[in-house]
Design a protein around this motif. Structure first.
Motif, PDB file in Angstrom:
ATOM      1  N   ALA A  15      12.605  30.410   4.775  1.00 46.14           N
ATOM      2  CA  ALA A  15      11.757  29.418   5.083  1.00 46.14           C
ATOM      3  C   ALA A  15      12.393  28.108   5.227  1.00 46.14           C
ATOM      4  O   ALA A  15      11.971  27.291   5.870  1.00 46.14           O
ATOM      5  N   VAL A  16      13.438  27.917   4.597  1.00 47.90           N
ATOM      6  CA  VAL A  16      14.458  26.722   4.806  1.00 47.90           C
ATOM      7  C   VAL A  16      15.086  26.486   6.067  1.00 47.90           C
ATOM      8  O   VAL A  16      15.541  27.651   6.646  1.00 47.90           O
ATOM      9  N   SER A  17      14.927  25.292   6.627  1.00 45.09           N
ATOM     10  CA  SER A  17      15.372  25.076   8.113  1.00 45.09           C
ATOM     11  C   SER A  17      16.912  25.002   8.213  1.00 45.09           C
ATOM     12  O   SER A  17      17.417  24.289   7.270  1.00 45.09           O
ATOM     13  N   SER A  18      17.530  25.360   8.981  1.00 43.51           N
ATOM     14  CA  SER A  18      18.909  25.072   9.427  1.00 43.51           C
ATOM     15  C   SER A  18      18.994  23.538   9.855  1.00 43.51           C
ATOM     16  O   SER A  18      17.967  23.082  10.501  1.00 43.51           O
ATOM     17  N   VAL A  19      19.953  22.995   9.579  1.00 42.73           N
ATOM     18  CA  VAL A  19      20.482  21.624  10.183  1.00 42.73           C
ATOM     19  C   VAL A  19      21.684  21.496  10.659  1.00 42.73           C
ATOM     20  O   VAL A  19      22.569  22.452  10.256  1.00 42.73           O
ATOM     21  N   PRO A  20      22.355  20.598  11.505  1.00 40.52           N
ATOM     22  CA  PRO A  20      23.495  20.582  11.768  1.00 40.52           C
ATOM     23  C   PRO A  20      24.481  20.764  10.643  1.00 40.52           C
ATOM     24  O   PRO A  20      24.347  20.033   9.775  1.00 40.52           O
ATOM     25  N   GLY A  21      25.474  21.511  10.826  1.00 36.80           N
ATOM     26  CA  GLY A  21      26.449  21.632   9.913  1.00 36.80           C
ATOM     27  C   GLY A  21      25.849  22.675   8.603  1.00 36.80           C
ATOM     28  O   GLY A  21      26.776  22.746   7.410  1.00 36.80           O
ATOM     29  N   CYS A  22      24.593  23.195   8.452  1.00 42.35           N
ATOM     30  CA  CYS A  22      24.202  23.892   7.564  1.00 42.35           C
ATOM     31  C   CYS A  22      23.056  25.165   7.986  1.00 42.35           C
ATOM     32  O   CYS A  22      22.202  24.687   8.246  1.00 42.35           O
ATOM     33  N   ASN A  23      23.794  26.084   7.993  1.00 43.83           N
ATOM     34  CA  ASN A  23      23.161  27.405   8.941  1.00 43.83           C
ATOM     35  C   ASN A  23      22.269  27.966   7.771  1.00 43.83           C
ATOM     36  O   ASN A  23      23.060  28.801   7.077  1.00 43.83           O
ATOM     37  N   ASN A  24      21.172  28.192   7.955  1.00 46.35           N
ATOM     38  CA  ASN A  24      20.424  29.349   7.248  1.00 46.35           C
ATOM     39  C   ASN A  24      20.287  30.593   8.016  1.00 46.35           C
ATOM     40  O   ASN A  24      19.629  30.827   8.877  1.00 46.35           O
ATOM     41  N   TRP A 127      25.653  35.263  -6.649  1.00 46.14           N
ATOM     42  CA  TRP A 127      24.869  34.383  -5.782  1.00 46.14           C
ATOM     43  C   TRP A 127      25.834  33.341  -5.486  1.00 46.14           C
ATOM     44  O   TRP A 127      27.001  32.912  -5.937  1.00 46.14           O
ATOM     45  N   SER A 128      25.295  32.094  -4.822  1.00 48.45           N
ATOM     46  CA  SER A 128      25.854  30.880  -4.446  1.00 48.45           C
ATOM     47  C   SER A 128      25.097  29.739  -4.688  1.00 48.45           C
ATOM     48  O   SER A 128      23.867  29.861  -4.632  1.00 48.45           O
ATOM     49  N   ALA A 129      25.955  28.758  -5.077  1.00 51.92           N
ATOM     50  CA  ALA A 129      25.169  27.334  -5.437  1.00 51.92           C
ATOM     51  C   ALA A 129      24.423  26.932  -4.248  1.00 51.92           C
ATOM     52  O   ALA A 129      23.243  26.489  -4.413  1.00 51.92           O
ATOM     53  N   CYS A 130      25.018  26.910  -3.032  1.00 49.92           N
ATOM     54  CA  CYS A 130      24.286  26.783  -1.950  1.00 49.92           C
ATOM     55  C   CYS A 130      24.439  27.816  -1.100  1.00 49.92           C
ATOM     56  O   CYS A 130      25.324  28.614  -0.550  1.00 49.92           O
ATOM     57  N   PRO A 131      23.237  28.592  -1.061  1.00 50.45           N
ATOM     58  CA  PRO A 131      23.112  29.887  -0.160  1.00 50.45           C
ATOM     59  C   PRO A 131      23.008  30.118   1.121  1.00 50.45           C
ATOM     60  O   PRO A 131      22.617  30.926   1.970  1.00 50.45           O
ATOM     61  N   TRP A 132      23.612  28.734   1.818  1.00 53.47           N
ATOM     62  CA  TRP A 132      23.602  28.716   3.351  1.00 53.47           C
ATOM     63  C   TRP A 132      25.185  28.735   3.705  1.00 53.47           C
ATOM     64  O   TRP A 132      26.017  28.059   2.874  1.00 53.47           O
ATOM     65  N   HIS A 133      25.331  28.676   5.046  1.00 59.72           N
ATOM     66  CA  HIS A 133      26.823  28.516   5.712  1.00 59.72           C
ATOM     67  C   HIS A 133      26.868  27.067   5.847  1.00 59.72           C
ATOM     68  O   HIS A 133      26.161  26.605   6.903  1.00 59.72           O
ATOM     69  N   THR A 134      27.639  26.252   5.099  1.00 57.40           N
ATOM     70  CA  THR A 134      28.275  24.928   5.278  1.00 57.40           C
ATOM     71  C   THR A 134      29.295  24.975   6.147  1.00 57.40           C
ATOM     72  O   THR A 134      30.368  25.727   5.938  1.00 57.40           O
TER      73      THR A 134
END
Length: 221
Positions: A15-24, A127-134
Motif C-alpha cells: 500500500a506504500v506509494s512509490s516516489v521518485p528515487g524510491c520504488n515500492n 529484512w531491511s531497514a528500508c524495504p523499498w529500492h532506493t
C-alpha cells in the motif's frame, strides 16, 4: 505468525506509494509486482514454520536482488538452482520470477550472505531497514543509500516482523540498519555488511556475537 498475518503484512507493504528515487516493487501499479508479493509471502510462511528468534536487518534492496525477486537478500539464480543448504528457494518451492528478471545480472551480495549463513549453520529472519529500492532519481538500475526519512518509513515493517515472529535478538547489518534501530531505542549489535568485499568481516562479526552470547549459537556449534 499465521497465513492471514503474512497476507496482511504483504498487503500493508504494497500500500506504500512509490516516489521518485524510491520504488515500492510490491505495489499494485506493475503486474510483475504480484509475483514479488507472492514470493515474499512464500518466504515468510516458510520462515514462520522454522520459528527464527534472530532478525538480521540490512539496509535496502538492490536493483539486482530483492528488487527483482521480492525476497530479502536473494537473486534470480537462487530461484533457478536447487534449494539451498537450508531447503529454501530453488525449484519446487513455489517461487517464480517476473519476466524482467532474465535481463538483470544476479546480485552478488545475496550469494555471499547465504554462503556465510550456510557455513555458520545459522538461519535468521532477513529484512531491511528500508524495504523499498532506493535509487538515483531517473536511474532505476542504480542503488542509493536510503535517507534517514526513508528508513523511518520502513520502521513499522521491521517492528511488525519482530512482533509476528517473536524475535528475541536483532542484529544490524550495516550502518543504515544500526541507525534505524538506535532511533527506536534498540541498542542492537552491528556487523559488517557483506557487500563490497565485506564477506570476511560479516562472518567474523557473527562469530564474535556467538562467542559473546549476544546472539544464540546455532545448534551444533
Amino acid at each position: 505468525m499465521t497465513t492471514s498475518s503474512v497476507s496482511a503484512f504483504v498487503q500493508q507493504l504494497s500500500a506504500v506509494s512509490s516516489v521518485p528515487g524510491c520504488n515500492n516493487f510490491f505495489d499494485n501499479n506493475d503486474p510483475a509486482n504480484a509475483q514479488r508479493r507472492s514470493n515474499l509471502g512464500i518466504y515468510l510462511q516458510d520462515m514462520m514454520n522454522r520459528a527464527p528468534k534472530v532478525l538480521l536487518l540490512g539496509e535496502a534492496p538492490g536493483f539486482r536482488g530483492m528488487r527483482i525477486t521480492g525476497v530479502p537478500f536473494t537473486n534470480r539464480t537462487m530461484f533457478e538452482r536447487a534449494a539451498n543448504r537450508f531447503g529454501l528457494f530453488g525449484a519446487g518451492k513455489g517461487y517464480a520470477l517476473p519476466a524482467e528478471a532474465w535481463a538483470v545480472a544476479a546480485e552478488p551480495t545475496a550469494t555471499v550472505m547465504w554462503e556465510v549463513l550456510a557455513e555458520l549453520e545459522f538461519l535468521p529472519l532477513l529484512w531491511s531497514a528500508c524495504p523499498w529500492h532506493t535509487h538515483v532519481p531517473g536511474q532505476p538500475l542504480s542503488n542509493r543509500t536510503p535517507t534517514g526519512a526513508e528508513a523511518r518509513l520502513g520502521t513499522p515493517f521491521w517492528v511488525s516482523l519482530m512482533e509476528l515472529f517473536s524475535i528475541e535478538t536483532v542484529v544490524a547489518v550495516g550502518n543504515v540498519a544500526h541507525r534505524s534501530l538506535l532511533r527506536n531505542g534498540l541498542d542492537a549489535p552491528k556487523v559488517r555488511h557483506p557487500a563490497h568485499g565485506g564477506r570476511s568481516g560479516f562472518k567474523r562479526g557473527l562469530e564474535e556475537l556467538f562467542v559473546t552470547g549476544a546472539v544464540p549459537s546455532p545448534p551444533g556449534r
